[in-house]
Design a protein around this motif. Sequence first.
Motif, short mmCIF file in Angstrom:
data_model
loop_
_atom_site.label_atom_id
_atom_site.label_comp_id
_atom_site.label_asym_id
_atom_site.label_seq_id
_atom_site.Cartn_x
_atom_site.Cartn_y
_atom_site.Cartn_z
N ALA A 42 -2.44 3.85 -42.07
CA ALA A 42 -0.86 4.34 -42.98
C ALA A 42 -0.63 4.25 -42.59
CB ALA A 42 -1.28 5.59 -42.37
N THR A 43 0.87 3.72 -43.93
CA THR A 43 1.95 3.40 -43.39
C THR A 43 2.47 4.18 -42.60
OG1 THR A 43 2.78 4.04 -45.68
CG2 THR A 43 1.79 1.52 -45.36
N ARG A 44 3.87 3.56 -42.51
CA ARG A 44 4.71 4.48 -41.42
C ARG A 44 6.22 5.17 -42.57
NH1 ARG A 44 6.05 3.63 -36.33
NH2 ARG A 44 5.89 0.88 -36.46
N LYS A 45 6.17 6.43 -41.90
CA LYS A 45 6.97 7.23 -42.75
C LYS A 45 8.42 7.06 -42.29
CE LYS A 45 3.96 10.99 -42.87
NZ LYS A 45 3.77 12.48 -42.63
N ASN A 46 9.59 6.84 -43.45
CA ASN A 46 10.72 6.28 -43.23
C ASN A 46 11.46 7.18 -42.96
OD1 ASN A 46 13.16 4.69 -42.80
ND2 ASN A 46 13.29 5.08 -44.34
N ALA A 96 -3.54 7.56 -37.15
CA ALA A 96 -3.72 7.37 -37.95
C ALA A 96 -4.76 5.89 -37.80
CB ALA A 96 -2.16 5.94 -38.13
N ASP A 97 -4.86 5.75 -36.82
CA ASP A 97 -5.53 4.59 -36.69
C ASP A 97 -6.37 4.94 -34.76
OD1 ASP A 97 -6.82 2.27 -35.56
OD2 ASP A 97 -5.19 0.64 -35.76
N ALA A 98 -8.00 4.91 -35.15
CA ALA A 98 -8.14 5.26 -33.88
C ALA A 98 -8.56 4.26 -33.12
CB ALA A 98 -10.00 5.51 -34.51
N GLU A 109 -4.18 -4.04 -35.31
CA GLU A 109 -4.38 -2.77 -34.70
C GLU A 109 -3.52 -2.43 -34.24
OE1 GLU A 109 -5.61 -4.08 -29.50
OE2 GLU A 109 -6.62 -3.29 -31.45
N ARG A 110 -3.24 -0.71 -34.42
CA ARG A 110 -2.00 0.16 -34.19
C ARG A 110 -1.56 -0.27 -32.47
NH1 ARG A 110 1.35 2.83 -36.59
NH2 ARG A 110 -0.15 3.01 -38.88
N LYS A 111 0.02 -0.68 -32.18
CA LYS A 111 0.00 -0.15 -30.96
C LYS A 111 1.06 0.21 -30.23
CE LYS A 111 -0.37 -4.79 -30.16
NZ LYS A 111 0.03 -6.15 -29.12
N VAL A 112 0.98 1.63 -29.60
CA VAL A 112 1.94 2.40 -28.89
C VAL A 112 2.80 2.05 -27.27
CG1 VAL A 112 2.88 4.22 -27.98
CG2 VAL A 112 1.13 4.20 -29.71
N LEU A 113 3.70 2.15 -26.91
CA LEU A 113 3.81 1.24 -25.87
C LEU A 113 4.93 1.95 -25.00
CD1 LEU A 113 4.59 -1.04 -24.02
CD2 LEU A 113 6.34 -2.28 -25.41
N ILE A 114 4.36 2.47 -23.95
CA ILE A 114 5.55 2.97 -23.68
C ILE A 114 5.92 2.99 -21.97
CG2 ILE A 114 5.11 6.50 -22.78
CD1 ILE A 114 2.37 5.83 -23.85
N VAL A 115 7.23 3.00 -22.26
CA VAL A 115 8.03 3.05 -20.44
C VAL A 115 8.15 4.41 -20.18
CG1 VAL A 115 9.74 1.51 -20.16
CG2 VAL A 115 8.38 0.86 -22.01
#
Length: 330
Positions: A2-6, A40-42, A70-76
């Motif tokens: 899925a593309t990112r919503k603005n 959006a991406d398992a 692949e989609r990435k989520v980086l949490i700081v």
Amino acid sequence: MATRKNTTDDPLAPVTLAVGQEELLLDRAVQQVVAAARAADADTDVRDLAADQLQPGMLAELTSPSLFAERKVLIVRNAHDLSAESVKDVKTYLGAPAEEDITLVLVHAGGAKGKGLLDAARKAGAREVACPKTTKPAERLTFVRGEFRALGRSATPEACQALVDAIGSDLRELASAVSQLTADVEGTIDEAVVGRYYTGRAEASSFNVADRAVEGRAAEALEALRWSLATGVAPVLITSALAQGVRAIGKLSSARGGRPADLARELGMPPWKIDRVRQQMRGWTPDGVAVALRAIAEADAGVKGGGDDPEYALEKAVVTIARAARSRRG
């Protein structure tokens, strides 16, 4: 993918800023982003780092495009504790965040420490989720109501208040209690249901002691007091609850008549509490309120080091308040 919503409400916005000190809300803000990414991406790659783990130069590597797209989520976490070099890296990234499939989540306490990074993220248009510490009983009550609504369930105002009185200030425990009640109980959740599930904790509540005392029920108030002390309730919390109970009666007795909603606005109480206090004040006189407040002041001094026996000071105050509650009848 899925593309990112603005939109700033989109959990998959390029940068999300979770600001505050309430751990449960911070965790939920992070979980919302991760859940949206995995929906959006398992195969989303999630990296969850403490501030000291994000070394200078790592951010560029972690946010670089993947060979497998692949989609990435980086949490700081604790972004306010980042080193000066890492803060520079983050600010650089904020100036030109990845366009697709990468979400950066900065968890920040929101205080003066690390304010430069906070300001930079806001200026860059980061999506922000407020996670303030809940310090007031009214805020915890609002939280509990919101939890029931979020689960699609109905709970009476008295039930919500009873749950806050029984559980206390820990939002995780409150959320867990709401979840348990909604899973186990059908229909509207009322005060009796809360009492059945959390009777031991509810009976130990300082507010339960106060309610029985201002209603003139001395024996029950003393029993609740002894149970509270035996289960570790701080004496100062009990004197505070007693004071709140008597002051509410004094305020309502001196207020002009009117609808509960009007009185609630005038006195700063929720409408349901107006109804409860009206029932409790039937035996009270102005002199009785004055006597009770003096007794509470003496007990407060006693539990804060002014006396040798805090338990006796509280018992004496409870008996005096219960007698004052029957002064009109006497």
